[in-house]
Scaffold this active site. Structure first.
Site, PDB file in Angstrom:
ATOM      1  CG  ASP A 140      -1.481  -0.910   1.452  1.00 41.16           C
ATOM      2  OD1 ASP A 140      -2.203  -1.873   0.670  1.00 41.16           O
ATOM      3  OD2 ASP A 140      -1.806  -1.476   2.675  1.00 41.16           O
ATOM      4  CB  ALA A 141      -0.062   4.367  -1.099  1.00 40.22           C
TER       5      ALA A 141
END
EC number: 5.4.99.-
Length: 309
Positions: A140-141
């Site tokens: 995930d970012a």
């Protein structure tokens, strides 16, 4: 040109709001259904309806579903804070910082691992969809840590197979609220998109098989540091599984974390870090293991929670 569907309203949807009926018929979120109605893509018995209109069994629906927007192509642009852990002709292993996505996606305008590698002159495999060339797994970012990208086509196919066959050892560290009971265990619960359609995922009957193994490294007064081994790699898997047990990652507001605890520990995102990654090298067959140190925000939070205990 969109996909046009024409069908009668089934008996089971008698009296439902139009947006809710569309959501149930087509698997949209209510928000997506409302957008289609507002943009004139839905006709009810030949007329333009409102999203709050009630539908009646047998009424005729005409729905035009626009094609999904194409993912943007990778652009060579810096990924601030990303460091190279290891590189050879076949693979590059990076330590991904906060605020960097793995590859371009619809709606993401920030930096990406792929863009950062291209900006620094790295070659990546051209296999796979154009917007995620060389990407064999994702973080995930706002999840930091070790991530491998394929540089050669051979490495891409071998690594994709290794992730699919679960022969890659992926280890994460997570600081979670409270104390796990039991202190070590396995969470085996299917995951799919949350019915709300708001971007979250959830434990859902009939979802994709998802297995997470965890072990408590240290229990503090308010939280626990876990060592986690992923058997499967679903989107948001660790975050969803821990939240389902009422022990969300500290700072993970999307999945129910306590904002007061997060503020006290100075964490503005989920305390989750891909601490190590190990796999057979796709060219030599040698077992290789890589580790990534905690970034400053996570290390600082750990110091505070330790001092409070």
């Amino acid at each position: 040109m969109g996909d046009r569907r024409s069908l009668p309203v089934p008996d089971g949807l008698e009296g439902e709001r139009l947006d809710a009926a569309l959501a149930r018929l087509f698997g949209f979120s209510r928000t997506r259904a409302a957008e289609l109605i507002t943009s004139g893509e839905v006709l009810l018995d030949g007329s333009v309806p409102a999203k709050s209109d009630r539908v009646h069994a047998g009424a005729w629906l005409d729905v035009t579903i626009p094609p999904p927007p194409a993912a943007p192509m990778p652009v060579a642009e810096p990924a601030p804070g990303m460091t190279i852990i290891y590189e050879d002709d076949d693979i590059v292993v990076v330590s991904k910082p906060i605020g960097v996505a793995a590859h371009p996606t619809v709606g993401w305008t920030g930096p990406t691992v792929l863009g950062g590698l291209l900006a620094t002159g790295h070659r990546v495999a051209t296999s796979g969809a154009a917007e995620r060339q060389g990407i064999v797994h994702r973080l995930d970012a706002n999840t930091t840590g070790a991530m491998v990208v394929a540089k050669s086509e051979h490495a891409y196919s071998r690594l994709k197979r290794a992730f699919k066959e679960r022969t890659v050892d992926k280890r994460y560290h997570a600081l979670v609220q409270g104390h796990m009971d039991p202190l070590r265990g396995t969470i085996d619960a299917p995951i799919d998109r949350h019915p709300s359609g708001d971007g979250r995922f959830a434990v859902v009957a009939g979802g994709k098989e998802s297995v997470t193994h965890y072990d408590t490294v240290e229990a503090f007064r308010a939280a626990s540091l876990l060592d986690i081994k992923l058997e499967t790699g679903r989107t948001h898997q660790i975050r969803v599984h821990l939240s389902a047990l009422r022990h969300p990652c500290v700072g993970d507001f999307l999945y129910g974390a306590d904002p007061t605890l997060a503020a006290r520990l100075g964490v503005a995102r989920q305390w989750l870090h891909a601490a190590s990654l190990a796999f057979e090298h796709p060219a030599t067959g040698e077992w290789m293991s890589f580790t990534s140190d905690y970034p400053a925000d996570l290390a600082h939070a750990l110091e505070i929670v330790n001092a409070e205990s």
